[in-house]
Structure formats: C-alpha cells, structure tokens
Scaffold this motif. Structure first.
Motif, PDB file in Angstrom:
ATOM      1  N   GLU A  79       0.818  -1.211   0.000  1.00 40.80           N
ATOM      2  CA  GLU A  79       0.000   0.000   0.000  1.00 40.80           C
ATOM      3  C   GLU A  79       0.853   1.263   0.000  1.00 40.80           C
ATOM      4  O   GLU A  79       0.382   2.345   0.338  1.00 40.80           O
ATOM      5  CB  GLU A  79      -0.952   0.021   1.209  1.00 40.80           C
ATOM      6  CG  GLU A  79      -1.869  -1.168   1.294  1.00 40.80           C
ATOM      7  CD  GLU A  79      -2.864  -1.219   0.160  1.00 40.80           C
ATOM      8  OE1 GLU A  79      -3.302  -2.323  -0.170  1.00 40.80           O
ATOM      9  OE2 GLU A  79      -3.186  -0.174  -0.415  1.00 40.80           O
ATOM     10  N   GLY A  80       2.143   1.161  -0.293  1.00 35.05           N
ATOM     11  CA  GLY A  80       2.971   2.350  -0.438  1.00 35.05           C
ATOM     12  C   GLY A  80       3.422   2.959   0.863  1.00 35.05           C
ATOM     13  O   GLY A  80       3.759   4.128   0.932  1.00 35.05           O
ATOM     14  N   TYR A 186      11.246   2.874  -4.788  1.00 32.35           N
ATOM     15  CA  TYR A 186      11.251   3.862  -5.866  1.00 32.35           C
ATOM     16  C   TYR A 186       9.889   3.897  -6.559  1.00 32.35           C
ATOM     17  O   TYR A 186       9.374   4.962  -6.889  1.00 32.35           O
ATOM     18  CB  TYR A 186      12.349   3.528  -6.875  1.00 32.35           C
ATOM     19  CG  TYR A 186      12.394   4.467  -8.060  1.00 32.35           C
ATOM     20  CD1 TYR A 186      12.851   5.771  -7.915  1.00 32.35           C
ATOM     21  CD2 TYR A 186      11.943   4.048  -9.306  1.00 32.35           C
ATOM     22  CE1 TYR A 186      12.869   6.640  -8.996  1.00 32.35           C
ATOM     23  CE2 TYR A 186      11.963   4.905 -10.389  1.00 32.35           C
ATOM     24  CZ  TYR A 186      12.425   6.206 -10.228  1.00 32.35           C
ATOM     25  OH  TYR A 186      12.432   7.064 -11.286  1.00 32.35           O
ATOM     26  N   LEU A 187       9.296   2.731  -6.757  1.00 33.65           N
ATOM     27  CA  LEU A 187       7.962   2.655  -7.365  1.00 33.65           C
ATOM     28  C   LEU A 187       6.936   3.399  -6.514  1.00 33.65           C
ATOM     29  O   LEU A 187       6.057   4.096  -7.039  1.00 33.65           O
ATOM     30  CB  LEU A 187       7.563   1.186  -7.518  1.00 33.65           C
ATOM     31  CG  LEU A 187       6.166   0.902  -8.076  1.00 33.65           C
ATOM     32  CD1 LEU A 187       6.001   1.488  -9.466  1.00 33.65           C
ATOM     33  CD2 LEU A 187       5.914  -0.610  -8.094  1.00 33.65           C
ATOM     34  N   GLU A 198       7.566   6.474 -15.518  1.00 35.41           N
ATOM     35  CA  GLU A 198       8.491   5.829 -14.591  1.00 35.41           C
ATOM     36  C   GLU A 198       7.891   4.526 -14.060  1.00 35.41           C
ATOM     37  O   GLU A 198       8.593   3.522 -13.907  1.00 35.41           O
ATOM     38  CB  GLU A 198       8.797   6.765 -13.416  1.00 35.41           C
ATOM     39  CG  GLU A 198       9.361   8.115 -13.795  1.00 35.41           C
ATOM     40  CD  GLU A 198      10.767   8.013 -14.351  1.00 35.41           C
ATOM     41  OE1 GLU A 198      11.455   7.020 -14.044  1.00 35.41           O
ATOM     42  OE2 GLU A 198      11.175   8.908 -15.105  1.00 35.41           O
ATOM     43  N   ILE A 199       6.601   4.548 -13.758  1.00 36.02           N
ATOM     44  CA  ILE A 199       5.924   3.346 -13.267  1.00 36.02           C
ATOM     45  C   ILE A 199       6.023   2.235 -14.304  1.00 36.02           C
ATOM     46  O   ILE A 199       6.335   1.082 -13.986  1.00 36.02           O
ATOM     47  CB  ILE A 199       4.452   3.660 -12.930  1.00 36.02           C
ATOM     48  CG1 ILE A 199       4.358   4.647 -11.753  1.00 36.02           C
ATOM     49  CG2 ILE A 199       3.681   2.383 -12.603  1.00 36.02           C
ATOM     50  CD1 ILE A 199       2.969   5.215 -11.525  1.00 36.02           C
ATOM     51  N   CYS A 200       5.766   2.588 -15.552  1.00 35.44           N
ATOM     52  CA  CYS A 200       5.862   1.598 -16.632  1.00 35.44           C
ATOM     53  C   CYS A 200       7.272   1.053 -16.753  1.00 35.44           C
ATOM     54  O   CYS A 200       7.477  -0.157 -16.965  1.00 35.44           O
ATOM     55  CB  CYS A 200       5.427   2.226 -17.957  1.00 35.44           C
ATOM     56  SG  CYS A 200       3.670   2.652 -18.034  1.00 35.44           S
ATOM     57  N   ASP A 201       8.270   1.918 -16.615  1.00 37.51           N
ATOM     58  CA  ASP A 201       9.662   1.477 -16.712  1.00 37.51           C
ATOM     59  C   ASP A 201      10.016   0.499 -15.594  1.00 37.51           C
ATOM     60  O   ASP A 201      10.651  -0.535 -15.823  1.00 37.51           O
ATOM     61  CB  ASP A 201      10.605   2.676 -16.649  1.00 37.51           C
ATOM     62  CG  ASP A 201      10.652   3.438 -17.968  1.00 37.51           C
ATOM     63  OD1 ASP A 201      10.177   2.888 -18.972  1.00 37.51           O
ATOM     64  OD2 ASP A 201      11.158   4.575 -17.981  1.00 37.51           O
ATOM     65  N   VAL A 202       9.608   0.824 -14.373  1.00 34.91           N
ATOM     66  CA  VAL A 202       9.913  -0.061 -13.252  1.00 34.91           C
ATOM     67  C   VAL A 202       9.226  -1.410 -13.447  1.00 34.91           C
ATOM     68  O   VAL A 202       9.804  -2.470 -13.169  1.00 34.91           O
ATOM     69  CB  VAL A 202       9.489   0.585 -11.910  1.00 34.91           C
ATOM     70  CG1 VAL A 202       9.667  -0.402 -10.764  1.00 34.91           C
ATOM     71  CG2 VAL A 202      10.302   1.840 -11.636  1.00 34.91           C
ATOM     72  N   TYR A 203       7.992  -1.379 -13.946  1.00 40.79           N
ATOM     73  CA  TYR A 203       7.293  -2.639 -14.206  1.00 40.79           C
ATOM     74  C   TYR A 203       8.047  -3.474 -15.238  1.00 40.79           C
ATOM     75  O   TYR A 203       8.204  -4.690 -15.077  1.00 40.79           O
ATOM     76  CB  TYR A 203       5.871  -2.361 -14.686  1.00 40.79           C
ATOM     77  CG  TYR A 203       5.142  -3.614 -15.136  1.00 40.79           C
ATOM     78  CD1 TYR A 203       4.863  -4.634 -14.225  1.00 40.79           C
ATOM     79  CD2 TYR A 203       4.754  -3.773 -16.460  1.00 40.79           C
ATOM     80  CE1 TYR A 203       4.213  -5.787 -14.624  1.00 40.79           C
ATOM     81  CE2 TYR A 203       4.101  -4.934 -16.867  1.00 40.79           C
ATOM     82  CZ  TYR A 203       3.833  -5.935 -15.951  1.00 40.79           C
ATOM     83  OH  TYR A 203       3.201  -7.078 -16.351  1.00 40.79           O
ATOM     84  N   ASP A 204       8.515  -2.831 -16.312  1.00 41.96           N
ATOM     85  CA  ASP A 204       9.280  -3.553 -17.333  1.00 41.96           C
ATOM     86  C   ASP A 204      10.515  -4.215 -16.725  1.00 41.96           C
ATOM     87  O   ASP A 204      10.855  -5.363 -17.040  1.00 41.96           O
ATOM     88  CB  ASP A 204       9.702  -2.592 -18.444  1.00 41.96           C
ATOM     89  CG  ASP A 204       8.524  -2.166 -19.320  1.00 41.96           C
ATOM     90  OD1 ASP A 204       7.492  -2.865 -19.295  1.00 41.96           O
ATOM     91  OD2 ASP A 204       8.647  -1.139 -20.011  1.00 41.96           O
ATOM     92  N   ILE A 205      11.198  -3.481 -15.862  1.00 47.01           N
ATOM     93  CA  ILE A 205      12.397  -4.021 -15.218  1.00 47.01           C
ATOM     94  C   ILE A 205      12.041  -5.220 -14.344  1.00 47.01           C
ATOM     95  O   ILE A 205      12.690  -6.270 -14.385  1.00 47.01           O
ATOM     96  CB  ILE A 205      13.079  -2.922 -14.372  1.00 47.01           C
ATOM     97  CG1 ILE A 205      13.644  -1.837 -15.281  1.00 47.01           C
ATOM     98  CG2 ILE A 205      14.173  -3.523 -13.495  1.00 47.01           C
ATOM     99  CD1 ILE A 205      14.049  -0.583 -14.548  1.00 47.01           C
ATOM    100  N   MET A 206      10.984  -5.064 -13.549  1.00 46.63           N
ATOM    101  CA  MET A 206      10.589  -6.158 -12.647  1.00 46.63           C
ATOM    102  C   MET A 206      10.177  -7.402 -13.428  1.00 46.63           C
ATOM    103  O   MET A 206      10.532  -8.525 -13.059  1.00 46.63           O
ATOM    104  CB  MET A 206       9.445  -5.689 -11.746  1.00 46.63           C
ATOM    105  CG  MET A 206       9.871  -4.718 -10.660  1.00 46.63           C
ATOM    106  SD  MET A 206       8.471  -4.253  -9.604  1.00 46.63           S
ATOM    107  CE  MET A 206       9.341  -3.595  -8.178  1.00 46.63           C
TER     108      MET A 206
END
Length: 587
Positions: A79-80, A186-187, A198-206
């Motif tokens: 939940e951040g 970071y997310l 940025e959210i999309c980038d982190v998802y791609d990395i994960m």
C-alpha cells in the motif's frame, strides 16, 4: 523510456542498469562501445550481476523456484507505506539484507534498531554524484540499510524523482544490481507523484528480472496506472495478479474507479461483484464512487446495480457518512425521466417518517424468529465453542442455575463495560449511576460483574457495592472470564422484552452463527435490544438511549427509500445507531 533518458554520466549509469534487463550482454557491449567510447571490459563490470532480492523470484530457466513467502519488503511496501515513527523492532527471522550475489544474510539482532531511529534522515534537495552518496552512506550508522531508509525519507518528504534516480543509478553502478525492495520503494515514490512513464519502466524491469511479483508491488503498479491514460494496463495487471494471489482491495478499487471514470459501468460492477465473491470487503469510498460516476446516467441495469449497493448496506448494517449520503441523494435526483426527491430528517421513537409519513420496519422478531435465534445462539455460540467463552464449564453451569432461578430480567448490564464510561470517576460510582438510572421504573436488573469488584479498593468501595445489590441481582464471574456469553444467555432466556446494556458490538458472536439468515436475525435483534449509553457533556452523569422499536437499516417500499446516516466517517464498526435519516420518495 523516461527513467533513463539522460545522456549525462548519471544517465549513462542508469542506461547501463536498464540495458542489462532487456538486451543480451553482446548487444550491451555494442551499444555502449559505440555510444560512449568506453572500453567494453569496464562497461561489462556493470552487467555481471545477479538478482539480490529475497522477496521476488528471479527468472529461472529451469523452473526450479517455488512461490515466495511474505517477507519484510512486502510488509514495508504494501500500500505504499514507508517507515513509521513508532518504536518497532524487526523480527529476527525477517532481519535480512541483500548481498551482491543474491543470498539473503541474517542480520545479527544486536544490529537491529528501532525504526524510529531511522525516521529523521533528511534526503538531499537535488541529485548527488556517486562520491556524495558514498559519503552519506559511510556516515550512516547502518550502511546496509542506507538505500531503504533514504528512499523511505524521500517518500515521506515527497522528494523530486531525479533525486531518487541519482541514488538508484549510484547503487546500480556500485553493486551491479538493484534489490527488489529498493525498486519497490522507488515505485512507491513514482506512484505518489503520478509519474506514469516511470511506473511503466519499473514494471518492465521487474517483469524482466522476476518471475513473480508480490501483492505490494501489484498494488502499487495498479494504483499508479489506474489514475492515468494507461488505466487499461492496470486491468491487465489485475488479471496477471489473479493468477497467483487474491488481489488487494486497493487493486480492485483502483480498477473500479478507473472504469467508472471512463463510463464503463458494466466493467466496474463486474469487478465489484468479483471482489465480493472473493470476500474482499469494499470501502465506503468506492461504493460512493459508483453513485458519483453514475449521476445523470439512465438505464434499468445500472439502476438495479446501484439499488443492489443500497441493499448491501442494509444486509451488513452499514451506515453511510454524510458525504456518501449526499452522493446517494444527488444520484436519485439526477435520474433522467424520474422524479425522485430527497429530504434529511430525524425519525422519533414512533418510527414514522415526518416527511413521507411512512412507518419504518418494526425491529421486533416474530415468535418463530426469536425462538430459532435463541436456540441457535445458545447452541452454536455459547455451547458450540470455547473460542469466545473464556470461562470454565463449571462456572457457566453455575451461572445458568443462577439465571434460571431468578428469571425473567428486564435489563442485563455489562457491569465492567459500564464502569469505564467516565474516567474521572470511580468505577463503582459509574456503575452505581447506571443502576440507579435504570432501576427507576422498577425494572428487574441483572448486573454481570467480576470478583475483583468485591475487593474493597480505590475503584470499588464495599458500601457502594452493597447499596447496588439492594437494587439489582449481581453475578460475579472470575476476573479472566469473558462475559459476553453470560450477557447473551441471560438476555435471551429472559424473553423478547429483555434489553441489554453494553458498548461492545458483539461481532465475534455474530461471526459464529452458521448462515446469513441467522446472522441477519441476530443483528436485527441486537439493534432492537441494545441500550446505548454515553457520558454527559460535563461528565457528571450517564445518558441512556433506549433501544429502537423500529429497525435502523436501509429500507425501501419501491417508491420510497429510507437511509440512516452518520455525520462523519467511522473506520471501525460502531455499536451506536444513527438518529439521522435520508428520506427519498418518488413524486
């Protein structure tokens, strides 16, 4: 790819990090050798790394990994949420740090500090160079925790994304890796600030690095994407999450709101019914959003679904707060082609609405309903389990004999509960005030007490206790006993007229009942028999509100709706019944 668009030294470091996730090593050599004229051997040092996550699973070509259990990063990031300021130690089995080669090391407990000692780290205001981050890390008491603590501080202070980027770039260059829990931190910051790319980038990395993500990461990703033009990607992630876990309430509600915002109400209601089927309880906020987004829309199916939400409030004895109530009122009045009108009112003890003159439902049970409920509670709740009884069979048998020899009572009082109503008075004085007030009409009273009340002490004066025992019957249970079962038994055995006094909501007992029909009867019986009490404004006396003769739940006749509401939102369920109503009638 906004996360790594810089061509500066920081941008180069970040590109190194991300390149490794998506391209083979040979392609990375070619790209960076051509672009930056740096020796391949030096560049490749940054790509020779393994995952160091102890939370998510790295991609395993042999498929030998098993599902992860819930680890610290899930607890920290779900939940951040970041570090709190409460003093809380990390359990020994969860005190791990990531190593550079992917193994989870156990932290010696002597190194575990209360979290509040980490809460005052001040993040920098602008991006730092590698040597500056190294200096801060070396000065930190526990360098192994530095990145997590710093990112938590950035979340708390809502630091600029570029500052966090410079930290992650530094970590990637230093370690050749970014730990899973650091990525999630970071997310969290990206979601907090609505940084969709940025959210999309982190998802791609994960996705490139980890075979399985945990609930906290899915919750953050879905929450962040659902508030953007990429909201359909959030739906895709929800479907992905459902393959391995039950998505969180935030996941469902974020998608519901996204669909509603785009007028896809059918999809929104499908997700709503899906979460109910999975026993994921919706918040009042998402229920209110259905009425807000449906305002002015026409359709029999839509109206049926919204009426269903009102019936959900009824079945679960949920009282909307004032802003939710206004959303319901405005929706009714906005329905095209129908002439609904809402009015706020107070309904008195008679149960007749002063606006439309309609008589509300009676709170009384029929003889058959009462008999069935009484039998089920005594069998399934009182005798059926020890979970909620917390008393010896001998003690409860003695209590049953005591009650049967003195039936019937008019009012049963939870003595210990009442004795705490006013903190500035002795507990025996609080109980005495209640007994004196309730005994005025010659009612037969039973007070459920504890044996410590018979000890002459600062809170329990012997002379006051003797005076009360002249006005009421007392049963003194052991100090460790749970008296709810005593309360229910004595009230039910006394008959339909008997009321009870407590501020407990008795939710545990309702949960023991085996079916929804019996639970509904229990709630209805409770609403009609529980006497509410509270201290006066000056704290000198106790006020009692008699149990209602009418049922205080959402109800309808087809052309009228009556909805009880409270002025403010209450996060926890309250025993208090609202006195204010919204009356809606079709003219």
């Amino acid at each position: 790819m906004a996360l790594f668009s810089q061509t500066s030294q920081q941008g180069f470091q970040a590109l190194l990090w991300k390149c490794h996730m998506f391209w083979p090593v040979s392609r990375c050599r070619q790209l960076f050798a051509a672009s930056f004229s740096i020796p391949n051997r030096e560049k490749m040092n940054y790509f020779s790394f393994m995952t160091s996550s102890s939370t998510a699973l790295p991609v395993d070509p042999k498929e030998t990994d098993v599902l992860p259990t819930k680890k610290r990063s899930e607890i920290d990031c779900k939940e951040g949420k970041g570090w709190d300021k409460k003093t809380k130690e990390v359990p020994e089995e969860k005190a791990h740090i990531s190593s550079s080669v992917g193994a989870a090391k156990k932290w010696p407990m002597s190194h575990v500090l209360p979290r509040h000692k980490f809460s005052h780290v001040q993040p920098p205001e602008k991006p730092l160079q590698a040597e500056e981050w190294n200096k801060l890390r070396e000065e930190f008491q526990f360098p192994e925790k530095f990145e997590e603590v710093m990112l938590n501080s950035m979340i708390r202070c809502q630091s600029p994304i570029d500052v966090a980027k410079s930290l992650l770039t530094h970590v990637a260059r230093r370690n050749g890796d970014i730990a899973y829990n650091v990525l999630v931190k970071y997310l969290t910051l990206c979601v907090q600030q609505g940084q969709v790319s940025e959210i999309c980038d982190v998802y791609d990395i994960m996705k490139a690095r980890f075979k399985i993500l945990e609930s906290g990461a899915y919750t953050l990703l879905i929450k962040g994407l659902s508030n953007s033009d990429q909201w359909r990607m959030a739906l895709t992630l929800l479907e992905e999450a459902k393959k391995i876990l039950i998505p969180s309430r935030t996941c469902y509600e974020s998608c519901i709101k996204a669909a509603s915002r785009h007028q896809e109400m059918k999809l929104a209601f499908e997700l709503y019914h899906e979460m109910l089927a999975k026993d994921v309880v919706p918040t009042l906020d998402v229920l209110q959003s259905f009425f807000n987004f449906s305002r002015g829309m026409k359709g029999a199916e839509l109206q049926k679904q919204l009426f269903g939400i009102l019936l959900y409030l009824r079945e679960n004895q949920i009282y909307p707060h004032k802003t939710f109530m206004w959303s319901i009122k405005l929706w009714f009045e906005s329905i095209p082609g129908e002439n609904w009108k809402g009015n706020l009112t107070n309904i008195k003890g008679s149960g007749q609405c002063p606006v439309c003159k309609h008589q509300l439902e009676d709170s009384s049970l029929t003889e058959e309903e009462y008999s069935n409920l009484s039998e089920r509670i005594i069998r399934d709740v009182i005798h059926g389990t020890d979970t909620f009884r917390k008393t010896s069979p001998e003690e409860f048998e003695a209590f049953q004999t005591f009650v049967e020899n003195r039936l019937p009572f008019d009012i049963v009082i939870d003595g210990l509960n009442v004795s705490h109503v006013k903190s500035r008075k002795m507990q025996c004085e609080n109980l005495s005030d209640a007994v004196n007030c309730l005994a005025k009409e010659n009612a037969r009273l039973l007070v459920l007490g504890r044996k410590h009340m018979l000890m002459n002490s600062s809170n329990w004066k012997r002379e006051i206790m003797k005076e009360m025992q002249n006005k009421a019957d007392f049963f003194f249970a052991e100090n460790i006993s749970e008296d709810d079962a005593f309360l229910l038994y004595a009230t039910l055995r006394s008959g339909k007229h008997c009321r009870f006094v407590t501020r407990d909501f008795l939710r545990d007992h309702k949960a023991c009942l085996p079916d929804s029909v019996t639970r509904h009867l229990f709630r209805k019986w409770q609403r009609g028999h529980q006497i509410v009490f509270f201290p006066s404004a000056e704290g000198k006396s106790i006020h009692f509100l008699p149990a209602f003769r009418y049922d205080c739940v959402v109800q309808t006749t087809g052309d009228t709706w009556h909805i009880p509401y409270k002025d403010v939102f209450e996060e926890k369920y309250s025993y208090q019944i609202p006195r204010k109503w919204l009356c809606i009638q079709r003219k």
